[in-house]
Design an enzyme around this catalytic site. Structure first.
Site, PDB file in Angstrom:
ATOM      1  N   HIS A  89     104.335 -50.748  29.626  1.00  0.00           N
ATOM      2  CA  HIS A  89     105.226 -49.799  30.324  1.00  0.00           C
ATOM      3  C   HIS A  89     104.455 -48.575  30.818  1.00  0.00           C
ATOM      4  O   HIS A  89     104.742 -48.034  31.886  1.00  0.00           O
ATOM      5  CB  HIS A  89     106.343 -49.368  29.373  1.00  0.00           C
ATOM      6  N   ARG A 128      95.204 -31.441  25.485  1.00  0.00           N
ATOM      7  CA  ARG A 128      95.244 -31.007  26.898  1.00  0.00           C
ATOM      8  C   ARG A 128      96.458 -30.117  27.206  1.00  0.00           C
ATOM      9  O   ARG A 128      96.737 -29.810  28.344  1.00  0.00           O
ATOM     10  CB  ARG A 128      95.229 -32.256  27.790  1.00  0.00           C
TER      11      ARG A 128
HETATM   12  N1  LIG Z   1     107.188 -43.453  28.087  1.00  0.00           N
HETATM   13  C1  LIG Z   1     107.280 -42.285  28.845  1.00  0.00           C
HETATM   14  C2  LIG Z   1     108.283 -42.097  29.775  1.00  0.00           C
HETATM   15  N2  LIG Z   1     109.218 -43.068  29.988  1.00  0.00           N
HETATM   16  C3  LIG Z   1     110.471 -42.788  30.677  1.00  0.00           C
HETATM   17  C4  LIG Z   1     110.310 -42.848  32.202  1.00  0.00           C
HETATM   18  O1  LIG Z   1     109.639 -41.697  32.701  1.00  0.00           O
HETATM   19  C5  LIG Z   1     111.705 -42.893  32.859  1.00  0.00           C
HETATM   20  O2  LIG Z   1     112.400 -41.714  32.503  1.00  0.00           O
HETATM   21  C6  LIG Z   1     112.493 -44.109  32.384  1.00  0.00           C
HETATM   22  O3  LIG Z   1     111.711 -45.273  32.657  1.00  0.00           O
HETATM   23  C7  LIG Z   1     113.847 -44.204  33.116  1.00  0.00           C
HETATM   24  O4  LIG Z   1     113.649 -44.236  34.500  1.00  0.00           O
HETATM   25  N3  LIG Z   1     108.343 -40.954  30.497  1.00  0.00           N
HETATM   26  C8  LIG Z   1     107.416 -39.958  30.315  1.00  0.00           C
HETATM   27  O5  LIG Z   1     107.493 -38.915  30.969  1.00  0.00           O
HETATM   28  N4  LIG Z   1     106.412 -40.147  29.400  1.00  0.00           N
HETATM   29  C9  LIG Z   1     106.311 -41.276  28.664  1.00  0.00           C
HETATM   30  O6  LIG Z   1     105.376 -41.403  27.821  1.00  0.00           O
HETATM   31  C1  LIG Z   2     104.570 -44.550  28.713  1.00  0.00           C
HETATM   32  C2  LIG Z   2     105.683 -45.298  28.083  1.00  0.00           C
HETATM   33  O1  LIG Z   2     106.612 -45.716  28.736  1.00  0.00           O
HETATM   34  C3  LIG Z   2     105.535 -45.651  26.643  1.00  0.00           C
HETATM   35  O2  LIG Z   2     105.529 -44.441  25.889  1.00  0.00           O
HETATM   36  C4  LIG Z   2     106.669 -46.530  26.160  1.00  0.00           C
HETATM   37  O3  LIG Z   2     106.285 -46.978  24.876  1.00  0.00           O
HETATM   38  P1  LIG Z   2     106.286 -48.575  24.587  1.00  0.00           P
HETATM   39  O4  LIG Z   2     105.242 -49.185  25.519  1.00  0.00           O
HETATM   40  O5  LIG Z   2     105.878 -48.717  23.130  1.00  0.00           O
HETATM   41  O6  LIG Z   2     107.685 -49.081  24.872  1.00  0.00           O
END
Ligand SMILES: Nc1c(NC[C@H](O)[C@H](O)[C@H](O)CO)[nH]c(=O)[nH]c1=O
Ligand SMILES: CC(=O)[C@@H](O)COP(=O)(O)O
Length: 155
Positions: A89, A128
């Protein structure tokens, strides 16, 4: 003798929007603090700064485009933290944000500053966001000011 054009940090009347994602808020709020503190120290009137929060980084391009197209801002700073998890993801979120923000900047010709962390670990993100590796929010604020000045010089 060549002609050199470059942007400086000292800009007057800068109108800035800052988009901050709530996902990983523990990190993104530190980025926002760094950005606002940097703008303040550059004598930017924080009354001319608008902060917009969105759910996650993936939603940023739409928010940034709305702000950029409004004509009300000289630059849009985007602050987020995409931290790798157990699945692929991460690749889709990080790639989508980067491509979306770059396209928004080119389509609108408004500087859209990529202050979105894309890290493999939470520790890297924390480093960071105001610890041993600096604050990417502060860096993004300086980049915004330099781009505002540069765009004005290229008009
Ligand atoms: N895993 C992270 C996400 N995931 C959520 C997505 O950005 C989005 O809101 C969702 O897929 C619904 O459209 N977002 C972050 O900002 N950072 C992450 O690590
Ligand atoms: C960047 C993402 O979407 C991630 O944090 C989601 O975590 P996962 O890959 O374990 O579902």
């Amino acid at each position: 003798m060549p002609t050199y054009i470059e942007g400086h940090y000292r800009v007057t009347q800068a109108r800035l929007a800052i988009v901050v994602s709530r996902f990983n808020q523990f990190v993104t709020e530190r980025l926002l603090e760094g950005a606002l503190d940097t703008l303040r120290r550059q004598d930017i009137d924080l009354d001319q700064v608008t902060v917009v929060r969105c759910p996650g980084a993936f939603e940023m391009p739409l928010v940034a485009r709305k702000l950029a197209r409004s004509g009300r801002y000289d630059a849009v700073i985007c602050l987020g933290a995409v931290i790798r998890g157990a699945t692929s993801h991460f690749e889709y979120v990080a790639g989508g944000v980067a491509q979306g923000l770059a396209r928004t900047m080119l389509d609108t010709e408004v500087p859209v500053i990529f202050g979105v962390l894309t890290t493999d670990t939470i520790e890297q993100a924390i480093e960071r966001a105001g610890t041993k590796a600096g604050n990417k929010g502060a860096e993004a604020a300086l980049t915004a000011l330099e781009m505002i000045d540069l765009m004005r010089k290229l008009e």
